[in-house]
Write a protein that holds these residues in place. Structure first.
Motif, mmCIF file in Angstrom:
data_model
loop_
_atom_site.group_PDB
_atom_site.id
_atom_site.type_symbol
_atom_site.label_atom_id
_atom_site.label_comp_id
_atom_site.label_asym_id
_atom_site.label_seq_id
_atom_site.Cartn_x
_atom_site.Cartn_y
_atom_site.Cartn_z
ATOM 1 N N GLY A 1 -1.854 23.300 99.112
ATOM 2 C CA GLY A 1 -2.596 22.994 100.967
ATOM 3 C C GLY A 1 -1.689 22.740 101.836
ATOM 4 O O GLY A 1 -0.815 23.566 102.797
ATOM 5 N N LEU A 2 0.384 22.083 100.876
ATOM 6 C CA LEU A 2 1.043 21.814 101.202
ATOM 7 C C LEU A 2 1.870 24.029 101.688
ATOM 8 O O LEU A 2 2.031 24.124 102.703
ATOM 9 C CB LEU A 2 2.536 21.391 100.766
ATOM 10 C CG LEU A 2 1.835 19.872 100.907
ATOM 11 C CD1 LEU A 2 3.116 18.791 99.550
ATOM 12 C CD2 LEU A 2 2.550 18.930 102.468
ATOM 13 N N TYR B 1 -0.380 25.373 104.485
ATOM 14 C CA TYR B 1 -0.445 25.022 105.865
ATOM 15 C C TYR B 1 0.252 25.524 106.790
ATOM 16 O O TYR B 1 -0.708 26.016 108.161
ATOM 17 C CB TYR B 1 1.043 23.395 105.855
ATOM 18 C CG TYR B 1 0.389 22.961 107.165
ATOM 19 C CD1 TYR B 1 -0.778 22.348 107.564
ATOM 20 C CD2 TYR B 1 1.569 23.184 108.329
ATOM 21 C CE1 TYR B 1 -0.275 21.450 108.975
ATOM 22 C CE2 TYR B 1 1.529 21.820 108.915
ATOM 23 C CZ TYR B 1 0.696 21.370 109.670
ATOM 24 O OH TYR B 1 0.284 21.438 110.823
ATOM 25 N N PRO B 2 1.395 26.434 107.313
ATOM 26 C CA PRO B 2 2.102 27.155 108.104
ATOM 27 C C PRO B 2 0.838 28.367 108.372
ATOM 28 O O PRO B 2 0.787 28.786 109.283
ATOM 29 C CB PRO B 2 2.748 28.300 107.374
ATOM 30 C CG PRO B 2 3.419 27.230 106.303
ATOM 31 C CD PRO B 2 2.384 26.424 105.429
ATOM 32 N N VAL C 1 -2.330 28.088 107.788
ATOM 33 C CA VAL C 1 -3.705 27.508 108.376
ATOM 34 C C VAL C 1 -3.324 27.234 109.275
ATOM 35 O O VAL C 1 -4.330 27.394 110.703
ATOM 36 C CB VAL C 1 -3.719 26.154 108.098
ATOM 37 C CG1 VAL C 1 -4.519 25.028 108.339
ATOM 38 C CG2 VAL C 1 -4.838 25.974 105.960
ATOM 39 N N VAL C 2 -1.825 26.640 110.082
ATOM 40 C CA VAL C 2 -1.459 27.206 111.166
ATOM 41 C C VAL C 2 -2.039 27.656 112.143
ATOM 42 O O VAL C 2 -2.552 28.107 113.638
ATOM 43 C CB VAL C 2 -0.341 26.216 111.352
ATOM 44 C CG1 VAL C 2 0.053 25.986 113.268
ATOM 45 C CG2 VAL C 2 -0.174 24.831 111.554
ATOM 46 N N GLY D 1 -9.770 20.277 106.339
ATOM 47 C CA GLY D 1 -8.471 19.584 107.121
ATOM 48 C C GLY D 1 -8.634 21.757 108.354
ATOM 49 O O GLY D 1 -8.185 21.003 109.031
ATOM 50 N N PHE D 2 -9.260 22.251 108.074
ATOM 51 C CA PHE D 2 -9.688 23.409 108.805
ATOM 52 C C PHE D 2 -10.522 23.164 110.148
ATOM 53 O O PHE D 2 -9.849 22.836 111.231
ATOM 54 C CB PHE D 2 -9.936 24.965 108.390
ATOM 55 C CG PHE D 2 -9.591 25.442 108.807
ATOM 56 C CD1 PHE D 2 -8.419 26.589 109.498
ATOM 57 C CD2 PHE D 2 -11.305 26.128 109.958
ATOM 58 C CE1 PHE D 2 -8.637 27.214 110.315
ATOM 59 C CE2 PHE D 2 -11.292 27.862 110.276
ATOM 60 C CZ PHE D 2 -9.219 27.958 110.848
ATOM 61 N N ARG E 1 -8.625 20.692 112.481
ATOM 62 C CA ARG E 1 -8.077 21.053 113.071
ATOM 63 C C ARG E 1 -8.336 21.749 114.823
ATOM 64 O O ARG E 1 -7.423 21.356 115.561
ATOM 65 C CB ARG E 1 -6.535 21.869 112.790
ATOM 66 C CG ARG E 1 -5.924 20.720 111.892
ATOM 67 C CD ARG E 1 -4.854 21.411 110.579
ATOM 68 N NE ARG E 1 -4.200 20.787 110.033
ATOM 69 C CZ ARG E 1 -4.294 20.287 108.944
ATOM 70 N NH1 ARG E 1 -5.795 20.677 108.878
ATOM 71 N NH2 ARG E 1 -3.400 19.292 108.106
#
Length: 389
Positions: free
Chosen positions: A68-69, A72-73, A75-76, A101-102, A105
Protein backbone atom coordinates in the motif's frame (compact mmCIF):
# COMPACT_ATOMS: atom_id res chain seq x y z
CA UNK A 1 -33.22 16.94 -12.33
CA UNK A 2 -36.15 16.44 -14.70
CA UNK A 3 -34.46 18.22 -17.61
CA UNK A 4 -31.77 15.60 -18.10
CA UNK A 5 -31.11 11.99 -17.16
CA UNK A 6 -30.13 11.33 -13.58
CA UNK A 7 -26.33 11.09 -13.56
CA UNK A 8 -25.05 8.48 -11.13
CA UNK A 9 -21.34 8.19 -10.37
CA UNK A 10 -20.27 4.67 -9.39
CA UNK A 11 -16.75 4.10 -8.09
CA UNK A 12 -15.32 0.61 -7.52
CA UNK A 13 -11.69 -0.44 -7.36
CA UNK A 14 -11.86 -4.23 -7.00
CA UNK A 15 -13.57 -7.17 -8.68
CA UNK A 16 -16.21 -7.61 -5.96
CA UNK A 17 -17.04 -3.90 -6.09
CA UNK A 18 -17.23 -4.05 -9.88
CA UNK A 19 -19.82 -6.81 -9.53
CA UNK A 20 -21.87 -4.83 -7.00
CA UNK A 21 -21.67 -1.67 -9.10
CA UNK A 22 -22.89 -3.50 -12.19
CA UNK A 23 -25.81 -4.97 -10.24
CA UNK A 24 -26.77 -1.54 -8.90
CA UNK A 25 -26.56 -0.04 -12.39
CA UNK A 26 -28.84 -2.74 -13.80
CA UNK A 27 -31.38 -2.20 -11.01
CA UNK A 28 -31.41 1.57 -11.55
CA UNK A 29 -31.88 1.07 -15.30
CA UNK A 30 -34.82 -1.26 -14.63
CA UNK A 31 -36.45 1.52 -12.64
CA UNK A 32 -35.47 4.57 -14.68
CA UNK A 33 -34.79 3.28 -18.20
CA UNK A 34 -33.38 6.08 -20.35
CA UNK A 35 -33.73 8.44 -17.39
CA UNK A 36 -30.36 7.46 -15.89
CA UNK A 37 -26.76 7.60 -17.10
CA UNK A 38 -23.62 6.38 -15.39
CA UNK A 39 -20.11 7.71 -15.01
CA UNK A 40 -17.29 6.58 -12.79
CA UNK A 41 -14.61 4.00 -12.19
CA UNK A 42 -14.97 0.25 -12.45
CA UNK A 43 -14.05 -2.95 -14.23
CA UNK A 44 -15.43 -5.08 -17.03
CA UNK A 45 -18.83 -5.76 -15.47
CA UNK A 46 -19.56 -2.08 -14.84
CA UNK A 47 -18.27 -1.23 -18.33
CA UNK A 48 -20.92 -3.58 -19.75
CA UNK A 49 -23.54 -1.45 -17.97
CA UNK A 50 -22.23 1.82 -19.38
CA UNK A 51 -19.57 2.93 -16.89
CA UNK A 52 -16.54 3.98 -18.92
CA UNK A 53 -13.64 3.83 -16.48
CA UNK A 54 -10.76 6.24 -17.16
CA UNK A 55 -8.20 3.65 -16.00
CA UNK A 56 -7.74 -0.04 -15.25
CA UNK A 57 -8.82 -0.75 -11.68
CA UNK A 58 -6.48 -3.75 -11.40
CA UNK A 59 -3.66 -1.43 -10.33
CA UNK A 60 -5.72 -0.33 -7.31
CA UNK A 61 -6.21 -3.85 -5.97
CA UNK A 62 -3.47 -3.44 -3.37
CA UNK A 63 -2.87 -5.93 -0.59
CA UNK A 64 -0.76 -5.35 2.51
CA UNK A 65 0.88 -2.45 4.32
CA UNK A 66 4.15 -2.25 2.41
CA UNK A 67 2.44 -2.77 -0.92
CA UNK A 68 0.00 0.00 0.00
CA UNK A 69 2.81 2.41 0.81
CA UNK A 70 4.54 1.64 -2.48
CA UNK A 71 1.30 2.14 -4.41
CA UNK A 72 0.34 5.36 -2.60
CA UNK A 73 1.54 7.82 -5.30
CA UNK A 74 -0.42 5.88 -7.93
CA UNK A 75 -3.52 5.83 -5.71
CA UNK A 76 -3.26 9.60 -5.22
CA UNK A 77 -3.09 10.13 -8.99
CA UNK A 78 -6.11 7.91 -9.59
CA UNK A 79 -8.08 9.69 -6.87
CA UNK A 80 -7.38 13.01 -8.59
CA UNK A 81 -8.41 11.51 -11.92
CA UNK A 82 -11.67 10.24 -10.40
CA UNK A 83 -12.48 13.61 -8.85
CA UNK A 84 -11.66 15.37 -12.13
CA UNK A 85 -14.17 13.05 -13.82
CA UNK A 86 -16.80 14.16 -11.32
CA UNK A 87 -15.95 17.82 -11.89
CA UNK A 88 -16.44 17.31 -15.61
CA UNK A 89 -19.58 15.12 -15.54
CA UNK A 90 -21.33 16.78 -12.57
CA UNK A 91 -23.13 13.71 -11.16
CA UNK A 92 -26.29 14.00 -9.09
CA UNK A 93 -25.06 11.37 -6.62
CA UNK A 94 -21.86 9.40 -6.05
CA UNK A 95 -21.89 5.79 -4.83
CA UNK A 96 -18.49 4.64 -3.54
CA UNK A 97 -18.24 0.87 -3.40
CA UNK A 98 -16.06 -1.01 -0.91
CA UNK A 99 -12.23 -0.47 -1.30
CA UNK A 100 -11.84 1.53 1.90
CA UNK A 101 -8.59 3.40 1.29
CA UNK A 102 -9.33 4.50 -2.26
CA UNK A 103 -13.01 5.36 -1.91
CA UNK A 104 -12.47 7.24 1.36
CA UNK A 105 -9.98 9.55 -0.35
CA UNK A 106 -12.37 9.99 -3.26
CA UNK A 107 -15.21 10.84 -0.84
CA UNK A 108 -13.15 13.43 1.01
CA UNK A 109 -12.08 15.16 -2.20
CA UNK A 110 -15.59 15.03 -3.68
CA UNK A 111 -16.86 16.70 -0.50
CA UNK A 112 -14.40 19.54 -1.03
CA UNK A 113 -15.27 19.75 -4.73
CA UNK A 114 -19.04 19.94 -4.16
CA UNK A 115 -20.35 19.96 -0.58
CA UNK A 116 -23.92 19.52 -1.88
CA UNK A 117 -23.21 16.27 -3.78
CA UNK A 118 -24.85 13.32 -1.97
CA UNK A 119 -22.18 10.73 -1.12
CA UNK A 120 -23.22 7.13 -0.49
CA UNK A 121 -20.84 4.43 0.70
CA UNK A 122 -21.81 0.94 -0.45
CA UNK A 123 -20.25 -1.65 1.91
CA UNK A 124 -18.78 -0.27 5.09
CA UNK A 125 -15.46 -1.17 6.70
CA UNK A 126 -15.72 -4.22 8.96
CA UNK A 127 -15.46 -2.21 12.17
CA UNK A 128 -16.89 -5.11 14.15
CA UNK A 129 -13.75 -7.06 13.25
CA UNK A 130 -11.03 -4.42 13.35
CA UNK A 131 -10.35 -0.66 13.53
CA UNK A 132 -13.62 0.58 15.09
CA UNK A 133 -12.45 4.19 14.62
CA UNK A 134 -13.23 3.90 10.93
CA UNK A 135 -16.94 4.24 11.76
CA UNK A 136 -16.39 7.84 12.87
CA UNK A 137 -14.13 8.57 9.90
CA UNK A 138 -16.77 7.32 7.47
CA UNK A 139 -19.55 9.27 9.22
CA UNK A 140 -17.54 12.45 8.71
CA UNK A 141 -16.97 11.70 5.01
CA UNK A 142 -20.28 10.48 3.50
CA UNK A 143 -24.01 11.03 3.88
CA UNK A 144 -25.34 7.47 3.90
CA UNK A 145 -24.14 3.86 4.16
CA UNK A 146 -25.58 0.91 2.29
CA UNK A 147 -24.73 -2.06 4.48
CA UNK A 148 -24.41 -5.70 3.41
CA UNK A 149 -24.42 -7.02 7.00
CA UNK A 150 -27.43 -6.81 9.28
CA UNK A 151 -25.17 -6.24 12.29
CA UNK A 152 -23.40 -3.18 10.81
CA UNK A 153 -25.91 -0.45 11.64
CA UNK A 154 -25.30 0.17 15.38
CA UNK A 155 -21.59 0.83 14.86
CA UNK A 156 -22.19 3.56 12.27
CA UNK A 157 -25.47 5.00 13.56
CA UNK A 158 -23.73 5.64 16.89
CA UNK A 159 -21.53 8.06 14.95
CA UNK A 160 -24.53 9.75 13.30
CA UNK A 161 -24.31 8.04 9.90
CA UNK A 162 -27.67 6.84 8.48
CA UNK A 163 -27.54 3.18 7.42
CA UNK A 164 -29.72 1.12 5.09
CA UNK A 165 -29.26 -2.65 5.19
CA UNK A 166 -29.55 -3.89 1.60
CA UNK A 167 -28.19 -7.41 1.99
CA UNK A 168 -25.26 -9.19 0.43
CA UNK A 169 -25.52 -9.74 -3.32
CA UNK A 170 -23.45 -12.90 -2.94
CA UNK A 171 -26.36 -14.40 -0.96
CA UNK A 172 -28.72 -13.99 -3.91
CA UNK A 173 -26.36 -15.23 -6.59
CA UNK A 174 -28.49 -16.94 -9.24
CA UNK A 175 -27.25 -20.35 -10.38
CA UNK A 176 -30.39 -21.20 -12.39
CA UNK A 177 -28.57 -20.78 -15.70
CA UNK A 178 -25.42 -22.61 -14.58
CA UNK A 179 -24.64 -25.74 -16.59
CA UNK A 180 -22.11 -27.95 -14.80
CA UNK A 181 -22.31 -30.49 -17.61
CA UNK A 182 -21.16 -27.77 -20.02
CA UNK A 183 -18.03 -27.20 -17.95
CA UNK A 184 -17.36 -30.94 -17.70
CA UNK A 185 -17.70 -31.32 -21.46
CA UNK A 186 -15.30 -28.44 -22.09
CA UNK A 187 -12.56 -29.90 -19.87
CA UNK A 188 -13.20 -33.56 -20.76
CA UNK A 189 -14.38 -34.64 -17.32
CA UNK A 190 -16.76 -37.57 -16.97
CA UNK A 191 -19.82 -37.09 -14.69
CA UNK A 192 -18.22 -39.11 -11.88
CA UNK A 193 -14.70 -37.63 -12.04
CA UNK A 194 -13.71 -35.18 -9.27
CA UNK A 195 -13.13 -31.50 -9.98
CA UNK A 196 -11.02 -29.27 -7.76
CA UNK A 197 -11.88 -25.60 -8.11
CA UNK A 198 -9.00 -23.21 -7.36
CA UNK A 199 -9.85 -19.56 -6.67
CA UNK A 200 -6.68 -17.57 -5.93
CA UNK A 201 -8.22 -14.11 -5.48
CA UNK A 202 -8.85 -11.01 -7.57
CA UNK A 203 -5.92 -8.81 -6.55
CA UNK A 204 -2.49 -8.91 -8.18
CA UNK A 205 -0.82 -9.28 -4.77
CA UNK A 206 -3.00 -12.32 -4.02
CA UNK A 207 -1.94 -13.98 -7.25
CA UNK A 208 1.71 -13.36 -6.38
CA UNK A 209 1.48 -14.53 -2.77
CA UNK A 210 -1.26 -17.16 -2.80
CA UNK A 211 -1.30 -18.86 -6.21
CA UNK A 212 2.23 -20.38 -5.93
CA UNK A 213 1.21 -22.00 -2.63
CA UNK A 214 -2.02 -23.23 -4.19
CA UNK A 215 0.04 -24.67 -7.07
CA UNK A 216 2.11 -26.69 -4.60
CA UNK A 217 -1.03 -28.09 -2.97
CA UNK A 218 -2.56 -28.96 -6.34
CA UNK A 219 0.61 -30.73 -7.50
CA UNK A 220 0.58 -32.89 -4.37
CA UNK A 221 -3.06 -33.82 -4.92
CA UNK A 222 -2.58 -34.59 -8.61
CA UNK A 223 0.43 -36.81 -7.89
CA UNK A 224 -1.84 -39.13 -5.88
CA UNK A 225 -4.98 -38.57 -7.95
CA UNK A 226 -4.13 -38.44 -11.68
CA UNK A 227 -7.83 -38.36 -12.57
CA UNK A 228 -8.42 -35.11 -10.62
CA UNK A 229 -9.47 -32.21 -12.86
CA UNK A 230 -8.31 -28.72 -11.86
CA UNK A 231 -10.29 -25.64 -12.86
CA UNK A 232 -9.31 -22.04 -12.11
CA UNK A 233 -11.93 -19.32 -12.67
CA UNK A 234 -9.85 -16.17 -13.19
CA UNK A 235 -11.18 -12.77 -12.10
CA UNK A 236 -10.94 -10.23 -14.95
CA UNK A 237 -8.64 -8.01 -12.88
CA UNK A 238 -5.95 -10.72 -12.76
CA UNK A 239 -6.75 -13.09 -15.63
CA UNK A 240 -3.50 -12.42 -17.51
CA UNK A 241 -1.42 -12.95 -14.35
CA UNK A 242 -3.21 -16.22 -13.58
CA UNK A 243 -2.77 -17.56 -17.09
CA UNK A 244 0.91 -16.62 -17.10
CA UNK A 245 1.55 -18.49 -13.83
CA UNK A 246 -0.51 -21.54 -14.75
CA UNK A 247 1.30 -21.80 -18.09
CA UNK A 248 4.43 -22.69 -16.13
CA UNK A 249 2.82 -25.49 -14.12
CA UNK A 250 3.94 -29.06 -14.74
CA UNK A 251 0.33 -30.26 -14.52
CA UNK A 252 -2.73 -29.43 -16.59
CA UNK A 253 -5.18 -26.89 -15.20
CA UNK A 254 -8.08 -25.27 -17.01
CA UNK A 255 -8.32 -21.48 -16.63
CA UNK A 256 -11.83 -20.24 -17.37
CA UNK A 257 -12.99 -16.65 -17.71
CA UNK A 258 -16.33 -14.89 -17.50
CA UNK A 259 -19.24 -15.02 -15.08
CA UNK A 260 -21.11 -17.84 -16.84
CA UNK A 261 -18.03 -20.09 -16.84
CA UNK A 262 -17.42 -19.34 -13.16
CA UNK A 263 -20.98 -20.34 -12.21
CA UNK A 264 -20.74 -23.50 -14.32
CA UNK A 265 -17.49 -24.38 -12.55
CA UNK A 266 -18.92 -23.75 -9.10
CA UNK A 267 -21.86 -26.07 -9.73
CA UNK A 268 -19.55 -28.72 -11.20
CA UNK A 269 -16.95 -28.62 -8.43
CA UNK A 270 -16.39 -31.45 -5.98
CA UNK A 271 -14.24 -29.38 -3.63
CA UNK A 272 -12.81 -25.85 -3.76
CA UNK A 273 -9.62 -24.19 -2.58
CA UNK A 274 -10.47 -20.52 -2.14
CA UNK A 275 -8.66 -17.35 -1.26
CA UNK A 276 -10.60 -15.61 1.53
CA UNK A 277 -13.13 -13.12 0.19
CA UNK A 278 -16.56 -12.74 -1.40
CA UNK A 279 -16.06 -15.91 -3.41
CA UNK A 280 -16.34 -18.07 -0.27
CA UNK A 281 -19.97 -16.97 0.15
CA UNK A 282 -20.63 -17.65 -3.53
CA UNK A 283 -19.16 -21.14 -3.23
CA UNK A 284 -21.28 -21.85 -0.16
CA UNK A 285 -24.41 -20.78 -2.06
CA UNK A 286 -23.42 -23.20 -4.83
CA UNK A 287 -23.12 -26.03 -2.31
CA UNK A 288 -19.37 -26.55 -2.63
CA UNK A 289 -17.35 -27.74 0.38
CA UNK A 290 -14.17 -25.70 0.56
CA UNK A 291 -10.87 -24.98 2.23
CA UNK A 292 -10.20 -21.27 2.78
CA UNK A 293 -6.69 -19.89 2.71
CA UNK A 294 -4.93 -16.55 2.79
CA UNK A 295 -1.45 -15.09 2.92
CA UNK A 296 -0.25 -11.50 3.17
CA UNK A 297 3.09 -9.80 3.74
CA UNK A 298 4.73 -10.63 7.10
CA UNK A 299 4.79 -7.02 8.35
CA UNK A 300 1.10 -6.50 7.55
CA UNK A 301 0.22 -9.81 9.20
CA UNK A 302 2.14 -8.93 12.38
CA UNK A 303 0.17 -5.69 12.67
CA UNK A 304 -3.21 -7.22 11.85
CA UNK A 305 -2.79 -9.97 14.44
CA UNK A 306 -3.11 -7.30 17.11
CA UNK A 307 -6.02 -5.49 15.46
CA UNK A 308 -8.43 -8.23 14.36
CA UNK A 309 -11.10 -9.00 16.92
CA UNK A 310 -12.82 -11.99 15.28
CA UNK A 311 -11.85 -15.66 15.49
CA UNK A 312 -12.43 -16.22 11.79
CA UNK A 313 -12.00 -14.39 8.49
CA UNK A 314 -14.73 -16.16 6.47
CA UNK A 315 -18.15 -14.53 6.83
CA UNK A 316 -20.14 -17.74 7.17
CA UNK A 317 -17.66 -18.98 9.78
CA UNK A 318 -18.17 -15.71 11.67
CA UNK A 319 -21.95 -16.12 11.40
CA UNK A 320 -21.75 -19.71 12.66
CA UNK A 321 -19.04 -18.87 15.23
CA UNK A 322 -17.37 -22.11 14.17
CA UNK A 323 -14.83 -23.35 11.65
CA UNK A 324 -17.46 -24.63 9.21
CA UNK A 325 -14.79 -24.41 6.52
CA UNK A 326 -11.17 -24.75 7.65
CA UNK A 327 -9.13 -21.56 7.44
CA UNK A 328 -5.42 -21.87 6.76
CA UNK A 329 -3.93 -18.42 7.20
CA UNK A 330 -0.36 -17.16 6.74
CA UNK A 331 2.15 -19.86 7.81
CA UNK A 332 -0.64 -22.46 7.81
CA UNK A 333 -1.26 -21.56 4.16
CA UNK A 334 1.29 -24.01 2.77
CA UNK A 335 1.20 -26.78 0.18
CA UNK A 336 1.27 -29.83 2.48
CA UNK A 337 -1.41 -28.59 4.89
CA UNK A 338 -3.72 -27.35 2.13
CA UNK A 339 -3.34 -30.64 0.27
CA UNK A 340 -4.13 -32.61 3.42
CA UNK A 341 -7.36 -30.68 4.12
CA UNK A 342 -8.45 -30.94 0.49
CA UNK A 343 -7.63 -34.65 0.35
CA UNK A 344 -9.86 -35.33 3.35
CA UNK A 345 -12.78 -33.77 1.51
CA UNK A 346 -12.03 -35.30 -1.87
CA UNK A 347 -11.91 -38.75 -0.30
CA UNK A 348 -14.87 -38.50 2.10
CA UNK A 349 -18.30 -37.87 0.64
CA UNK A 350 -19.88 -37.90 4.11
CA UNK A 351 -17.57 -35.09 5.23
CA UNK A 352 -18.39 -33.09 2.11
CA UNK A 353 -22.15 -33.40 2.64
CA UNK A 354 -21.84 -32.45 6.32
CA UNK A 355 -19.81 -29.36 5.48
CA UNK A 356 -22.31 -28.26 2.84
CA UNK A 357 -25.17 -28.60 5.35
CA UNK A 358 -23.25 -26.52 7.90
CA UNK A 359 -22.43 -23.89 5.26
CA UNK A 360 -26.11 -23.63 4.31
CA UNK A 361 -27.11 -23.19 7.96
CA UNK A 362 -24.56 -20.39 8.35
CA UNK A 363 -25.83 -18.70 5.17
CA UNK A 364 -29.33 -18.71 6.63
CA UNK A 365 -27.98 -16.82 9.66
CA UNK A 366 -26.45 -14.29 7.24
CA UNK A 367 -29.85 -13.60 5.65
CA UNK A 368 -30.00 -15.93 2.67
CA UNK A 369 -33.34 -15.73 0.89
CA UNK A 370 -33.93 -12.04 1.63
CA UNK A 371 -34.74 -9.23 -0.77
CA UNK A 372 -32.63 -8.69 -3.88
CA UNK A 373 -29.68 -6.54 -2.72
CA UNK A 374 -29.33 -4.81 -6.10
CA UNK A 375 -32.95 -3.69 -5.99
CA UNK A 376 -32.69 -2.69 -2.33
CA UNK A 377 -29.55 -0.66 -3.06
CA UNK A 378 -31.22 1.07 -6.03
CA UNK A 379 -34.24 1.96 -3.90
CA UNK A 380 -31.97 3.32 -1.15
CA UNK A 381 -30.04 5.50 -3.62
CA UNK A 382 -33.27 6.98 -4.95
CA UNK A 383 -34.56 7.56 -1.42
CA UNK A 384 -31.39 9.42 -0.50
CA UNK A 385 -31.80 11.57 -3.62
CA UNK A 386 -35.48 12.20 -2.86
CA UNK A 387 -34.50 13.51 0.54
CA UNK A 388 -31.99 15.89 -1.00
CA UNK A 389 -34.06 17.26 -3.90
Amino acid sequence: MSGRPLTVMLVAAEASGDERGAGLARALKRRLGEGVRFVGVGGAQMAAEGVESPFDIAELSVLGLLEGLMAYPKVVRRVKQTVALAAREKPDVAVLIDSWGFTLRVAQQLRRLDPALPLIKYVGPQVWATRPGRAKTLAQSVDHLLSIHAFDAPYFEAEGLPVTFVGNSALSLDFSDARPERLRAEIGAAPDEPILLVLPGSRPAEIKLVLPVFADAVARLKAERPGLHVVIPAAPTVADMVKAQVAGWSLRAHVVEGEAAKLDAMKAATVALACSGTVTTQLAIAGVPMVVAYRIGPVTYALLKHLVRTRFVTLFNIAADAAVAPELIQDDCNGPDLAAELARRLDDDTLRRAQVRAQYAALDKMGRGGADPDEAAAEAVLQVLAGRC
